[in-house]
Design a protein around this motif. Structure first.
Motif, PDB file in Angstrom:
ATOM      1  N   ALA A  38      23.514  59.775  33.597  1.00 36.09           N
ATOM      2  CA  ALA A  38      22.237  59.956  32.902  1.00 36.09           C
ATOM      3  C   ALA A  38      21.190  58.955  33.408  1.00 36.09           C
ATOM      4  CB  ALA A  38      22.426  59.785  31.398  1.00 36.09           C
ATOM      5  N   GLY A  39      20.024  59.469  33.773  1.00 38.54           N
ATOM      6  CA  GLY A  39      18.914  58.620  34.193  1.00 38.54           C
ATOM      7  C   GLY A  39      19.023  58.066  35.593  1.00 38.54           C
ATOM      8  N   GLN A  40      20.024  58.502  36.370  1.00 35.60           N
ATOM      9  CA  GLN A  40      20.236  57.921  37.692  1.00 35.60           C
ATOM     10  C   GLN A  40      19.529  58.671  38.813  1.00 35.60           C
ATOM     11  OE1 GLN A  40      21.806  54.970  37.828  1.00 35.60           O
ATOM     12  NE2 GLN A  40      21.999  55.161  35.605  1.00 35.60           N
ATOM     13  N   LEU A  41      19.415  59.976  38.706  1.00 30.46           N
ATOM     14  CA  LEU A  41      18.778  60.785  39.749  1.00 30.46           C
ATOM     15  C   LEU A  41      17.533  61.441  39.158  1.00 30.46           C
ATOM     16  CD1 LEU A  41      21.943  62.468  41.339  1.00 30.46           C
ATOM     17  CD2 LEU A  41      20.758  60.394  42.084  1.00 30.46           C
ATOM     18  N   ASN A  42      16.379  60.978  39.564  1.00 19.35           N
ATOM     19  CA  ASN A  42      15.134  61.416  38.932  1.00 19.35           C
ATOM     20  C   ASN A  42      14.102  61.933  39.924  1.00 19.35           C
ATOM     21  OD1 ASN A  42      15.880  60.481  36.169  1.00 19.35           O
ATOM     22  ND2 ASN A  42      15.866  58.471  37.162  1.00 19.35           N
ATOM     23  N   GLY A  43      14.565  62.413  41.087  1.00 19.08           N
ATOM     24  CA  GLY A  43      13.651  62.932  42.094  1.00 19.08           C
ATOM     25  C   GLY A  43      13.250  64.368  41.816  1.00 19.08           C
ATOM     26  N   SER A  44      12.908  65.094  42.870  1.00 17.17           N
ATOM     27  CA  SER A  44      12.438  66.469  42.710  1.00 17.17           C
ATOM     28  C   SER A  44      13.403  67.513  43.261  1.00 17.17           C
ATOM     29  CB  SER A  44      11.080  66.631  43.405  1.00 17.17           C
ATOM     30  OG  SER A  44      11.172  66.301  44.788  1.00 17.17           O
ATOM     31  N   ARG A  45      14.352  67.102  44.112  1.00 13.22           N
ATOM     32  CA  ARG A  45      15.283  68.066  44.686  1.00 13.22           C
ATOM     33  C   ARG A  45      16.431  68.323  43.715  1.00 13.22           C
ATOM     34  NH1 ARG A  45      19.185  67.333  50.063  1.00 13.22           N
ATOM     35  NH2 ARG A  45      19.975  69.488  50.079  1.00 13.22           N
ATOM     36  N   PRO A  46      16.566  69.545  43.198  1.00 14.06           N
ATOM     37  CA  PRO A  46      17.635  69.802  42.220  1.00 14.06           C
ATOM     38  C   PRO A  46      19.013  69.826  42.872  1.00 14.06           C
ATOM     39  CG  PRO A  46      16.455  71.826  42.717  1.00 14.06           C
ATOM     40  CD  PRO A  46      15.715  70.723  43.419  1.00 14.06           C
ATOM     41  N   VAL A  47      19.919  69.056  42.309  1.00 12.04           N
ATOM     42  CA  VAL A  47      21.292  69.015  42.803  1.00 12.04           C
ATOM     43  C   VAL A  47      22.241  69.195  41.623  1.00 12.04           C
ATOM     44  CG1 VAL A  47      20.710  67.502  44.746  1.00 12.04           C
ATOM     45  CG2 VAL A  47      21.462  66.494  42.584  1.00 12.04           C
ATOM     46  N   ARG A  48      23.466  69.567  41.949  1.00 12.37           N
ATOM     47  CA  ARG A  48      24.480  69.791  40.923  1.00 12.37           C
ATOM     48  C   ARG A  48      25.769  69.111  41.363  1.00 12.37           C
ATOM     49  NH1 ARG A  48      24.307  74.814  41.232  1.00 12.37           N
ATOM     50  NH2 ARG A  48      26.223  75.216  42.417  1.00 12.37           N
ATOM     51  N   LEU A  49      26.503  68.593  40.413  1.00 13.56           N
ATOM     52  CA  LEU A  49      27.766  67.929  40.718  1.00 13.56           C
ATOM     53  C   LEU A  49      28.922  68.841  40.315  1.00 13.56           C
ATOM     54  CD1 LEU A  49      29.251  65.435  41.734  1.00 13.56           C
ATOM     55  CD2 LEU A  49      29.032  64.437  39.449  1.00 13.56           C
ATOM     56  N   GLU A  50      29.751  69.182  41.289  1.00 11.72           N
ATOM     57  CA  GLU A  50      30.913  70.034  41.055  1.00 11.72           C
ATOM     58  C   GLU A  50      32.170  69.163  41.054  1.00 11.72           C
ATOM     59  OE1 GLU A  50      30.819  73.218  40.422  1.00 11.72           O
ATOM     60  OE2 GLU A  50      28.781  73.811  41.044  1.00 11.72           O
ATOM     61  N   ILE A  51      32.808  69.072  39.897  1.00 15.75           N
ATOM     62  CA  ILE A  51      34.030  68.285  39.747  1.00 15.75           C
ATOM     63  C   ILE A  51      35.222  69.240  39.738  1.00 15.75           C
ATOM     64  CG2 ILE A  51      35.310  66.685  38.276  1.00 15.75           C
ATOM     65  CD1 ILE A  51      32.776  65.459  39.348  1.00 15.75           C
ATOM     66  N   VAL A  52      36.147  69.026  40.677  1.00 13.35           N
ATOM     67  CA  VAL A  52      37.346  69.871  40.758  1.00 13.35           C
ATOM     68  C   VAL A  52      38.562  68.985  40.478  1.00 13.35           C
ATOM     69  CG1 VAL A  52      38.662  71.507  42.131  1.00 13.35           C
ATOM     70  CG2 VAL A  52      36.188  71.301  42.484  1.00 13.35           C
ATOM     71  N   VAL A  53      39.131  69.143  39.310  1.00 11.77           N
ATOM     72  CA  VAL A  53      40.208  68.256  38.854  1.00 11.77           C
ATOM     73  C   VAL A  53      41.540  68.644  39.489  1.00 11.77           C
ATOM     74  CG1 VAL A  53      41.436  67.357  36.842  1.00 11.77           C
ATOM     75  CG2 VAL A  53      38.998  67.939  36.663  1.00 11.77           C
ATOM     76  N   LYS A  54      42.219  67.644  40.009  1.00 13.04           N
ATOM     77  CA  LYS A  54      43.548  67.841  40.588  1.00 13.04           C
ATOM     78  C   LYS A  54      44.642  67.218  39.732  1.00 13.04           C
ATOM     79  CE  LYS A  54      41.918  67.969  45.386  1.00 13.04           C
ATOM     80  NZ  LYS A  54      41.985  67.318  46.718  1.00 13.04           N
ATOM     81  N   ASN A  55      44.300  66.152  39.041  1.00 14.06           N
ATOM     82  CA  ASN A  55      45.292  65.454  38.226  1.00 14.06           C
ATOM     83  C   ASN A  55      44.597  64.740  37.073  1.00 14.06           C
ATOM     84  OD1 ASN A  55      47.855  64.233  37.522  1.00 14.06           O
ATOM     85  ND2 ASN A  55      47.097  62.341  38.438  1.00 14.06           N
ATOM     86  N   PHE A  56      45.113  64.942  35.878  1.00 22.03           N
ATOM     87  CA  PHE A  56      44.645  64.195  34.709  1.00 22.03           C
ATOM     88  C   PHE A  56      45.889  63.881  33.899  1.00 22.03           C
ATOM     89  CE2 PHE A  56      43.049  63.320  30.541  1.00 22.03           C
ATOM     90  CZ  PHE A  56      41.806  62.742  30.745  1.00 22.03           C
ATOM     91  N   ALA A  57      46.250  62.616  33.856  1.00 21.05           N
ATOM     92  CA  ALA A  57      47.523  62.248  33.233  1.00 21.05           C
ATOM     93  C   ALA A  57      47.362  61.028  32.344  1.00 21.05           C
ATOM     94  CB  ALA A  57      48.576  61.968  34.304  1.00 21.05           C
ATOM     95  N   ILE A  58      47.783  61.186  31.101  1.00 21.01           N
ATOM     96  CA  ILE A  58      47.823  60.075  30.153  1.00 21.01           C
ATOM     97  C   ILE A  58      49.273  59.921  29.706  1.00 21.01           C
ATOM     98  CG2 ILE A  58      47.068  59.210  27.917  1.00 21.01           C
ATOM     99  CD1 ILE A  58      44.480  60.775  28.287  1.00 21.01           C
TER     100      ILE A  58
END
Length: 205
Positions: free
Chosen positions: A102-122
């Motif tokens: 939040a609040g880190q990328l504030n330019g004009s070029r729209p970008v998207r972050l794609e997260i592809v989970v391989k492992n989540f272990a608790i």
């Protein structure tokens, strides 16, 4: 009780120094590139063979199906059970990464972050008493152009890892830490993953 709480505070300090993930991908973007971007969304998906070990999610599914405790392991290890847990976890990952960015990328070029989970272990308390284990998440993080979908920069296998108390005493200390925390364990793992990505992208030490 005072001894356990004292150990919990000590262990918490140790955990704070053990939260760093493994970051090996090269960030080839310039500061001008980064300054010109505007994050418009975060999508979360899972690889077909993603490993998700999350007791809260498994128990939530078992509750919806009225599955007895002695049948949980078998009954939840199904395509339906796995899909339920992933669908429950995905919004948590999305929210945690969005918060970190939040609040880190504030330019004009729209970008998207794609997260592809391989492992989540608790690792559960029983596992940590018997054989040990921690808390971790590994996922590909692909920053893409929001208009075209073209990959701008990829960070494959970005990992976040949190230490957790081991053995009988360590597990008791960890329980005290978890009970005093303002975030759930899953949220803590996701928060660390989001911050690892943020710091990598923005070249923060």
């Amino acid at each position: 009780m005072g001894t356990i709480l004292g150990l919990a505070r000590f262990a918490a300090l140790g955990i704070l120094f053990a939260l760093a993930g493994c970051v090996t991908a090269e960030n080839s973007l310039s500061q001008n590139d980064i300054a010109g971007m505007k994050l418009t969304g975060v999508n979360v998906s899972f690889t077909p063979d993603a490993r998700v070990q999350w007791e809260d999610g498994i128990r939530a599914y078992a509750t919806t199906k009225a599955i007895a405790d002695d049948q949980i392991a078998t009954a939840t290890d199904t395509p339906e059970g796995k899909a339920y847990v992933r669908n429950l976890l995905a919004p948590k990952i999305k929210a945690g990464v969005e918060k970190a960015m939040a609040g880190q990328l504030n330019g004009s070029r729209p970008v998207r972050l794609e997260i592809v989970v391989k492992n989540f272990a608790i690792a559960s308390a029983v596992q940590r008493i018997m054989i040990g284990g921690g808390r971790e998440m590994t996922a590909d993080a692909n920053l893409v152009d929001a208009r075209t979908g073209a990959v701008i920069i990829a960070n494959p296998d970005l990992r976040a890892f949190l230490m957790a108390g081991q053995g009988v005493l360590g597990t008791a200390v960890q329980a005290a830490i978890d009970n005093a925390a303002t975030q759930g364990v899953a949220e803590q793992v996701v928060d660390r993953y989001g911050k690892n990505y943020r710091d990598w992208l923005l070249r923060r030490a």
